[in-house]
Design a protein around this motif. Structure first.
Motif, PDB file in Angstrom:
ATOM      1  N   GLU A  81       2.825 -13.619  -7.758  1.00 43.88           N
ATOM      2  CA  GLU A  81       1.572 -14.360  -7.620  1.00 43.88           C
ATOM      3  C   GLU A  81       0.914 -14.063  -6.271  1.00 43.88           C
TER       4      GLU A  81
ATOM      5  N   ASN B  84      -0.703 -10.674  -6.377  1.00 40.98           N
ATOM      6  CA  ASN B  84      -2.000 -10.683  -7.072  1.00 40.98           C
ATOM      7  C   ASN B  84      -3.090 -11.251  -6.172  1.00 40.98           C
ATOM      8  N   ARG B  85      -2.745 -12.342  -5.486  1.00 44.11           N
ATOM      9  CA  ARG B  85      -3.733 -12.925  -4.573  1.00 44.11           C
ATOM     10  C   ARG B  85      -4.103 -11.943  -3.462  1.00 44.11           C
TER      11      ARG B  85
ATOM     12  N   GLU C 138      -4.018  -8.743  -3.660  1.00 44.18           N
ATOM     13  CA  GLU C 138      -4.832  -7.680  -4.242  1.00 44.18           C
ATOM     14  C   GLU C 138      -6.289  -8.131  -4.391  1.00 44.18           C
ATOM     15  N   GLN C 139      -6.477  -9.374  -4.852  1.00 42.43           N
ATOM     16  CA  GLN C 139      -7.836  -9.901  -4.962  1.00 42.43           C
ATOM     17  C   GLN C 139      -8.509  -9.972  -3.601  1.00 42.43           C
ATOM     18  N   MET C 140      -7.759 -10.461  -2.625  1.00 42.08           N
ATOM     19  CA  MET C 140      -8.326 -10.539  -1.279  1.00 42.08           C
ATOM     20  C   MET C 140      -8.646  -9.144  -0.747  1.00 42.08           C
ATOM     21  N   ARG C 141      -7.798  -8.170  -1.075  1.00 42.42           N
ATOM     22  CA  ARG C 141      -8.049  -6.809  -0.612  1.00 42.42           C
ATOM     23  C   ARG C 141      -9.321  -6.238  -1.246  1.00 42.42           C
ATOM     24  N   GLN C 142      -9.533  -6.517  -2.555  1.00 42.55           N
ATOM     25  CA  GLN C 142     -10.747  -6.040  -3.214  1.00 42.55           C
ATOM     26  C   GLN C 142     -11.984  -6.655  -2.567  1.00 42.55           C
ATOM     27  N   ALA C 143     -11.890  -7.960  -2.296  1.00 41.34           N
ATOM     28  CA  ALA C 143     -13.034  -8.620  -1.655  1.00 41.34           C
ATOM     29  C   ALA C 143     -13.290  -8.033  -0.268  1.00 41.34           C
TER      30      ALA C 143
END
Length: 560
Positions: A180, A183-184, A186-191
């Motif tokens: 988890e 995943n968080r 990864e999302q923060m990295r995309q942002a």
């Protein structure tokens, strides 16, 4: 008046008499004695008492004597009475002042009573504290024991295996959390990448704008620089003209200085020529002086050579005289040597004549000595032969004696050996008899041991059954504890959202093992009572001979 009878005085030396007379004079005031020159009739009283043996003492003197005798006792009584009086007064004073509150003794007693009360209260308080500490220590001890039991229970294989499953559950939960978190992240990295891309675009636009401004600024700077270079070129031309004029002025100045230097050099050459002439004159004068000095030295050398020639002639004359004296001395020595050689030759001739005589005498002495030695040698050989014969005879006699002794010793040894063989045979017979008795006793002892072993095996089987029952009970208790503990842990983990499948699987496996143990205990309890069943390792009853062989006996036990 009181009459006292005194002892008869004994005869003493003059010194004692004088001392007695002095004492009588000192006591003349209190004691009066009758004179000794009276007759014996006058000295006696009607009751036949001798007056010479009596003294008359007054009552006061008698009382004084009694007082002197009883004074020590009276003093002791007085002191005792005084002490009793003081003691009585002290006790009475103490009784009176005992209840007084404002005295030192009363204050001390009150303080002692208060201190005693405080000590009692402190003791009671300490007792209460000791009881509380004992209770607390007992509680701590109980907690430590419970903790030790718990740790010991945790160290068992079942609980450790369950804890392994618990750890696996925690690891699974941690893995889910990490996934988890990944995943968080990864999302923060995309942002962050989107934000970074936008910021990069803005920065690039700003960079292009800044570069355009820099190009415009550089073009302006180049124009200004061209103007500055033109101004510098004009300035340099004017400076070149000024420097050229200045160089021309300096050249004129250098030319003037060169001409002045040439004039100075001419004057210097003229001065040098004048000084050279003066130096030449001085040198010629010095050479003349040296020539004169050399002539004077040559004259002095000639004078010294003349003196040396005279000295050499005198030295040669002295050497000639010395050689003549040496030749004379050598001649005298040669004459003395020739005289000595002649004298020694005469002595040698005389000695040669004496040597012939000595040689003859020595030869005679040697022959006499050889004859004497030969005689002594013959006598010595004769004595030696006699001693050899005597020794041979004694040796033969001693050998015969030794042979007889050896024969007697051999006979005695054979007799003793025969006796020892007989005794050894008796000993072996007795030993064989004793061995048979020991074998009989050992066989009986082994039979007894076999019976005891059988009884012990029966007792051991009974104790094993008891142990099996106890183990079964303990297994049931342990199973119940294990189920309670694992149930609490699993329920707690389910409440906290953990995956409890590994723990449930471990608990199921352990419950199966408990069931297998219970089944084994039941089988162990029922196997001895089965029909026709035998426990592993059981044997049929064997005969006595087989038992003997089993015990290791290889001989037959005689029947009684």
């Amino acid at each position: 008046m009181v009459i006292k009878t005194l002892p008869i005085p004994t005869t003493k030396s003059n010194g004692n008499n004088q001392l007695g007379s002095k004492k009588q004079l000192s006591l003349s005031q209190s004691v009066s004695c009758l004179p000794d020159d009276r007759s014996e009739q006058q000295h006696r009283l009607p009751d036949a008492a001798d007056l010479r043996r009596m003294c008359i003492i007054t009552k006061s003197d008698l009382n004084r004597i009694y007082d002197n005798l009883e004074r020590r006792q009276r003093d002791k009584d007085a002191v005792r009475q005084e002490l009793e009086r003081k003691k009585e007064m002290t006790e009475r004073s103490a009784q009176i002042t005992k209840q007084w509150p404002n005295t030192i003794i009363g204050a001390r007693e009150r303080k002692l009573e208060l201190k005693k009360i405080r000590d009692q209260e402190e003791e009671e308080r300490k007792k209460v504290l000791d009881l509380e500490e004992e209770k607390l220590a007992a509680e701590r001890r109980r907690e430590q024991i419970e903790k030790a039991k718990q740790l010991q229970y945790y160290e068992t294989d079942r609980v450790r295996k369950f804890h392994t499953s618990l750890l696996l559950t925690e690891v699974l939960k941690e893995r889910d959390l990490q996934i988890e978190m990944k995943n968080r992240i990864e999302q923060m990295r995309q942002a962050d990448e989107n934000d970074e891309r936008q910021r990069f675009q803005e920065a690039q636009n700003e960079f292009y704008k800044a570069e355009q401004e820099k190009i415009e600024k550089k073009s302006k700077d180049r124009a200004n620089l061209a103007k500055y270079h033109l101004a510098q070129a004009n300035q340099r031309k004017s400076q070149y003209v000024q420097e050229k004029q200045k160089d021309q002025q300096e050249g004129d100045e250098y030319r003037r200085l060169a001409e002045q230097h040439a004039l100075e050099q001419l004057e210097l050459e003229h001065f040098k020529k004048l000084t050279q002439k003066d130096v030449k004159n001085m040198y010629d004068k010095v050479l003349d002086d040296k020539q004169k000095v050399k002539q004077m030295e040559q004259q002095m050398d000639e004078e010294e050579d003349e003196e040396l020639r005279v000295y050499a002639e005198a030295k040669k004359k002295i050497a000639r005289l010395r050689r003549e004296k040496e030749l004379q001395a050598n001649q005298e020595k040669q004459d003395a040597r020739d005289h000595m050689i002649g004298y020694l030759g005469s002595l040698q001739k005389r000695a040669e004549a004496d040597n012939d005589t000595q040689i003859f005498r020595a030869r005679a002495q040697k022959e006499a000595k050889d004859l004497r030695e030969e005689q002594e040698k013959l006598e010595k050989q004769q004595k030696m032969q006699e001693s050899i014969a005597k020794h041979r005879h004694e040796t033969m006699k001693r050998r015969e004696t030794d042979r007889e002794i050896e024969e007697r010793e051999d006979a005695e040894m054979r007799r003793k050996k025969a006796e020892s063989d007989r005794l050894y045979l008796l000993y072996q017979q007795e030993k064989e008899k004793q061995r048979m008795q020991d074998a009989q006793a050992i066989s009986e002892y082994h039979l007894k041991q076999a019976q005891e072993r059988k009884d012990r095996q029966c007792d051991l089987k009974a104790s094993e059954m008891d142990e099996v029952q106890l183990d079964r009970h303990m297994t049931e208790v342990e199973k119940q504890q294990y189920q309670d503990y694992t149930g609490r842990v699993i329920s707690y983990m389910e409440e906290n959202g953990r995956n409890t499948y590994p723990m449930k699987r471990t608990v199921t496996e352990e419950i199966k093992r408990f069931d297998q143990l219970n089944h084994a205990y039941k089988k162990t309890e029922t196997s001895p009572n089965g029909n026709g069943e035998k426990k592993p390792g059981s044997q049929d009853k064997k005969s006595l001979d087989e038992t003997k062989k089993h015990l290791g006996f290889q001989w037959d036990i005689p029947n009684k």
